[in-house]
Enzyme design. Sequence first.
Site, mmCIF file in Angstrom:
data_model
loop_
_atom_site.group_PDB
_atom_site.id
_atom_site.type_symbol
_atom_site.label_atom_id
_atom_site.label_comp_id
_atom_site.label_asym_id
_atom_site.label_seq_id
_atom_site.Cartn_x
_atom_site.Cartn_y
_atom_site.Cartn_z
ATOM 1 N N ASN A 49 0.831 -1.215 0.000
ATOM 2 C CA ASN A 49 0.000 0.000 0.000
ATOM 3 C C ASN A 49 0.856 1.252 0.000
ATOM 4 O O ASN A 49 1.748 1.340 -0.881
ATOM 5 C CB ASN A 49 -1.148 -0.023 1.023
ATOM 6 C CG ASN A 49 -0.818 -0.221 2.474
ATOM 7 O OD1 ASN A 49 -0.228 -1.212 2.855
ATOM 8 N ND2 ASN A 49 -1.214 0.703 3.315
ATOM 9 N N ASP A 50 0.651 2.199 0.841
ATOM 10 C CA ASP A 50 1.202 3.556 0.682
ATOM 11 C C ASP A 50 2.695 3.630 0.335
ATOM 12 O O ASP A 50 3.501 2.946 0.964
ATOM 13 C CB ASP A 50 1.073 4.343 1.991
ATOM 14 C CG ASP A 50 -0.250 4.136 2.696
ATOM 15 O OD1 ASP A 50 -1.147 3.500 2.133
ATOM 16 O OD2 ASP A 50 -0.385 4.611 3.836
ATOM 17 N N GLN A 66 4.523 0.556 2.229
ATOM 18 C CA GLN A 66 3.841 -0.366 3.126
ATOM 19 C C GLN A 66 3.773 -1.722 2.422
ATOM 20 O O GLN A 66 3.334 -1.821 1.260
ATOM 21 C CB GLN A 66 2.419 0.139 3.418
ATOM 22 C CG GLN A 66 2.399 1.407 4.236
ATOM 23 C CD GLN A 66 2.758 1.132 5.697
ATOM 24 O OE1 GLN A 66 1.939 0.689 6.455
ATOM 25 N NE2 GLN A 66 3.994 1.418 6.077
ATOM 26 N N TYR A 109 3.988 1.361 10.273
ATOM 27 C CA TYR A 109 3.061 2.091 9.412
ATOM 28 C C TYR A 109 3.748 3.219 8.641
ATOM 29 O O TYR A 109 4.962 3.425 8.754
ATOM 30 C CB TYR A 109 1.913 2.651 10.271
ATOM 31 C CG TYR A 109 0.781 1.662 10.504
ATOM 32 C CD1 TYR A 109 0.917 0.323 10.214
ATOM 33 C CD2 TYR A 109 -0.444 2.094 11.018
ATOM 34 C CE1 TYR A 109 -0.129 -0.578 10.429
ATOM 35 C CE2 TYR A 109 -1.494 1.206 11.238
ATOM 36 C CZ TYR A 109 -1.325 -0.136 10.941
ATOM 37 O OH TYR A 109 -2.370 -1.010 11.152
ATOM 38 N N SER A 110 2.960 4.022 7.947
ATOM 39 C CA SER A 110 3.510 4.980 6.976
ATOM 40 C C SER A 110 4.337 6.087 7.601
ATOM 41 O O SER A 110 4.151 6.440 8.765
ATOM 42 C CB SER A 110 2.374 5.603 6.170
ATOM 43 O OG SER A 110 1.935 4.670 5.225
ATOM 44 N N ARG A 178 -1.148 9.481 13.004
ATOM 45 C CA ARG A 178 -0.113 8.703 12.293
ATOM 46 C C ARG A 178 0.380 9.394 11.021
ATOM 47 O O ARG A 178 -0.084 10.442 10.642
ATOM 48 C CB ARG A 178 -0.643 7.310 11.952
ATOM 49 C CG ARG A 178 -1.893 7.285 11.105
ATOM 50 C CD ARG A 178 -2.293 5.841 10.792
ATOM 51 N NE ARG A 178 -3.595 5.785 10.143
ATOM 52 C CZ ARG A 178 -4.748 5.663 10.796
ATOM 53 N NH1 ARG A 178 -4.785 5.603 12.107
ATOM 54 N NH2 ARG A 178 -5.885 5.620 10.121
ATOM 55 N N GLU A 232 -5.740 10.961 6.709
ATOM 56 C CA GLU A 232 -4.545 10.115 6.663
ATOM 57 C C GLU A 232 -3.500 10.722 5.728
ATOM 58 O O GLU A 232 -3.802 11.543 4.861
ATOM 59 C CB GLU A 232 -4.914 8.713 6.149
ATOM 60 C CG GLU A 232 -5.823 7.938 7.093
ATOM 61 C CD GLU A 232 -5.969 6.475 6.683
ATOM 62 O OE1 GLU A 232 -5.742 5.602 7.523
ATOM 63 O OE2 GLU A 232 -6.321 6.207 5.517
HETATM 64 C C1 FRU Z 1 -3.298 4.640 4.591
HETATM 65 C C2 FRU Z 1 -2.920 3.957 5.899
HETATM 66 C C3 FRU Z 1 -2.086 4.867 6.777
HETATM 67 C C4 FRU Z 1 -1.355 3.869 7.643
HETATM 68 C C5 FRU Z 1 -1.088 2.752 6.666
HETATM 69 C C6 FRU Z 1 -1.084 1.370 7.275
HETATM 70 O O1 FRU Z 1 -3.555 3.736 3.554
HETATM 71 O O2 FRU Z 1 -4.081 3.529 6.590
HETATM 72 O O3 FRU Z 1 -2.814 5.824 7.492
HETATM 73 O O4 FRU Z 1 -0.173 4.385 8.183
HETATM 74 O O5 FRU Z 1 -2.089 2.831 5.684
HETATM 75 O O6 FRU Z 1 -0.693 0.421 6.313
#
Ligand code: FRU
Length: 490
Positions: A49-50, A66, A109-110, A178, A232
């Site tokens: 992901n991110d 991620q 996390y991110s 976060r 986010e």
């Molecule tokens: C956005 C998110 C962030 C978090 C991450 C976790 O997609 O929810 O806020 O840090 O993904 O994987």
Amino acid sequence: MADMTWKKKRMNKKDYEEQLRRHEERLQTAASDPMRLKYHLQPPMGWLNDPNGLCQKDGVYHIYHQYVPFYPELCSVFWGHMTTKDFIRYDVHEPVIYPDTDRDANGAYSGSAFLKDGTMYVYYTGNVRHTDQDYDYITGGREQNTLLVTSEDGFHFSEKRLLMKNEDYPSDLSLHVRDPKVFCENGRYYMIQGARDLEDHGSILLFESGDLIHWTYRLRFCTKTPFGYMWECPNYLRVDDQQFLIACPQEIRQDGNVTVKENGCGYFPLKYDFEGPEYELGEYRTLDFGFDFYAPQVFQDEAGRWILLGWMSTPDADYDCEVTMKNGWVHAMTVPRELYVNEKGRLCQRPLKELERMRRGISSGPFEAGTGFRSEVPVCFELKADLNHASADSGRSFALRLRESAVLRYADGILSLDLTGCGAGRTVREVRLKEVRELQILSDTISLEIFVNGGEEVFTTRIFDSMEGLQAEFLSDGCGGRMELYELIC
Ligand code: FRU
């Protein structure tokens, strides 16, 4: 989506390597999937992901992200790592951050990277859940730790250092804080973090530091009336001396625009001198109207360009985001995009210049009003079109059939992308536009990215058709123009 919450286990490098050996077969299945994208970043297997920690150091672009390599059985979240020098060829490396301490046991996390005197300062959120406590994950049972690791080469990182924990954030916040993003303004360091307060209002927190280690809370950026329950992945940027905040507000309803989106991603023009408590947030604008765009991160490269990469997916969609999971992998990044501000003050995106090196000419030329053009195209293509007077005022419209059955249509001042039949549940997305002058469209095996009017509006989506015998066909209704069509080879 599988329920990831309960499977986010603590894992270190050794555990990762052992799991990797067990997943050898899945790695091969993923690698031979015909749906693998040709020029987009994607995980070797499992879930991505991110984008995180984007930066350029000594000519090398580092792209962290991620990464849940053993999804869906094990949902431990790592920081994956890829590098490139030219945005055409990429190297994939082993993860750099593992969820292996008490401070990040349920997910690294991110976060972001900041370069100072050749050292990379990487800030991220250590996610920890406590199932033994009263647990709702919003007001109880969760730690959101702001952690720092440093690196001299982007591959090897220091011990983790705890910078802030729940008690260090304002007391009216929930436990959703976060995604730290660090930058420098007027010789001082700033960190923004996404937040949700106890009344379910989203905002961006601003912290300040003189040494990149000790941080003091300053203020929060928010709209006058509540807009989404959580923001986010915030970003701050100053382009041509215009300031912007980018955020992903969750659960927004947009008045004054035809699109309603659950999890948004957009930007606010900002006026702030980083001195007092006063700031001005301008009108929110969606960054991308497609079905698959979220959590972008921006950074300035060594040439001073503002570059954006986004996650080509979205959380909690009501259409299928995991089509490729049957072949052992899921999700990808958008192509890298350069940001600029146009004459209307809008933050625009265009594919990075480097991508032009993938072009191989197929055809180009004018097409006449009423006739359109038709061309068989390979699955990886770029189509550029300059249109004559397609505008709400002139009444001239067009429809462009892309690939098998996707249709981009402009009529009555609305540009719509219709993926019914080739979108795994994706239907129609629209944006209101006075005119369409220019289109730049990038197609890969299972993706489409459509940049409109110099990237003032963008549609990013995944698309699922046969990937063979495709067409790009202009069905223009009174609106001619000129087009260029390229095959993209990398
Ligand atoms: C956005 C998110 C962030 C978090 C991450 C976790 O997609 O929810 O806020 O840090 O993904 O994987």
